[in-house]
Design a protein around this motif. Structure first.
Motif, mmCIF file in Angstrom:
data_model
loop_
_atom_site.group_PDB
_atom_site.id
_atom_site.type_symbol
_atom_site.label_atom_id
_atom_site.label_comp_id
_atom_site.label_asym_id
_atom_site.label_seq_id
_atom_site.Cartn_x
_atom_site.Cartn_y
_atom_site.Cartn_z
ATOM 1 N N TYR A 112 -69.775 -154.700 2.867
ATOM 2 C CA TYR A 112 -70.297 -154.912 1.522
ATOM 3 C C TYR A 112 -71.340 -156.020 1.560
ATOM 4 O O TYR A 112 -71.077 -157.095 2.121
ATOM 5 C CB TYR A 112 -69.175 -155.341 0.564
ATOM 6 C CG TYR A 112 -68.053 -154.348 0.451
ATOM 7 C CD1 TYR A 112 -68.082 -153.343 -0.511
ATOM 8 C CD2 TYR A 112 -66.946 -154.418 1.310
ATOM 9 C CE1 TYR A 112 -67.031 -152.423 -0.613
ATOM 10 C CE2 TYR A 112 -65.903 -153.509 1.206
ATOM 11 C CZ TYR A 112 -65.956 -152.517 0.254
ATOM 12 O OH TYR A 112 -64.932 -151.616 0.152
ATOM 13 N N ILE A 137 -71.273 -156.359 -5.833
ATOM 14 C CA ILE A 137 -71.650 -155.508 -4.699
ATOM 15 C C ILE A 137 -73.070 -154.991 -4.900
ATOM 16 O O ILE A 137 -73.353 -154.259 -5.850
ATOM 17 C CB ILE A 137 -70.662 -154.336 -4.531
ATOM 18 C CG1 ILE A 137 -69.250 -154.855 -4.264
ATOM 19 C CG2 ILE A 137 -71.126 -153.409 -3.401
ATOM 20 C CD1 ILE A 137 -68.173 -153.779 -4.279
ATOM 21 N N GLN A 140 -73.210 -151.047 -0.044
ATOM 22 C CA GLN A 140 -72.092 -150.937 0.885
ATOM 23 C C GLN A 140 -72.349 -149.770 1.832
ATOM 24 O O GLN A 140 -73.085 -148.845 1.506
ATOM 25 C CB GLN A 140 -70.760 -150.785 0.175
ATOM 26 C CG GLN A 140 -70.534 -149.467 -0.530
ATOM 27 C CD GLN A 140 -69.232 -149.465 -1.300
ATOM 28 O OE1 GLN A 140 -69.074 -150.212 -2.274
ATOM 29 N NE2 GLN A 140 -68.304 -148.627 -0.893
#
Length: 149
Positions: A112, A137, A140
């Motif tokens: 991430y 995030i 990812q």
């Protein structure tokens, strides 16, 4: 975003990172093509094939607050100054190598890229990691690699 490891060859995790090697020797990783505004990274290695054996997905390594774009081989032991480690399925704050008891297992390795450092201390849980990452995030990537019993 890309995640690579010299510890994985043709989709197979090298023996030295599991039961035929050193169970505490974590694989090296390199992170590339991540968002420019990335502040830190988190990495999770888990084994969903373990559900058939022990009833839950087996966590091999939880790492957060990675400030560099790589993890050295053995970083779980030697580079504790730039990572925060969570509790694995053996209830230790470190990497635990692959040791499938029944057949070849496929491991999910997820990286991430985050827009912040996470407020976590060594010994954090998997759920704490996911809760702290909510809204942070940027990107990812997941790779899969196998290790034979």
């Amino acid at each position: 975003m890309k995640l690579t490891s010299s510890g994985i060859v043709n989709g197979i995790i090298l023996d030295k990172y599991g039961k035929r090697g050193d169970m505490n020797l974590s694989m090296p990783f390199i992170f590339s093509e991540y968002p420019l505004n990335t502040v830190s990274f988190a990495l999770v290695i888990e084994d969903y094939d373990a559900i058939e054996v022990c009833g839950y997905d087996y966590i091999h390594w939880l790492v957060a607050n990675i400030d560099l774009n790589y993890l050295d081989e053995g970083a779980s032991i030697t580079n504790k100054d730039y990572i925060t480690q969570g509790v694995n399925s053996n209830n230790t704050n470190s990497y635990i190598g692959m040791a499938p008891p029944d057949k070849m297992h496929t491991y999910d390795i997820t990286l991430y890229a985050l827009d912040t450092r996470l407020n976590l201390s060594n010994g954090f849980s998997y759920s704490e990691l996911h809760n702290k990452m909510i809204g942070h995030i940027l990107s990812q990537v997941n790779i899969k690699a196998s290790y034979d019993n």
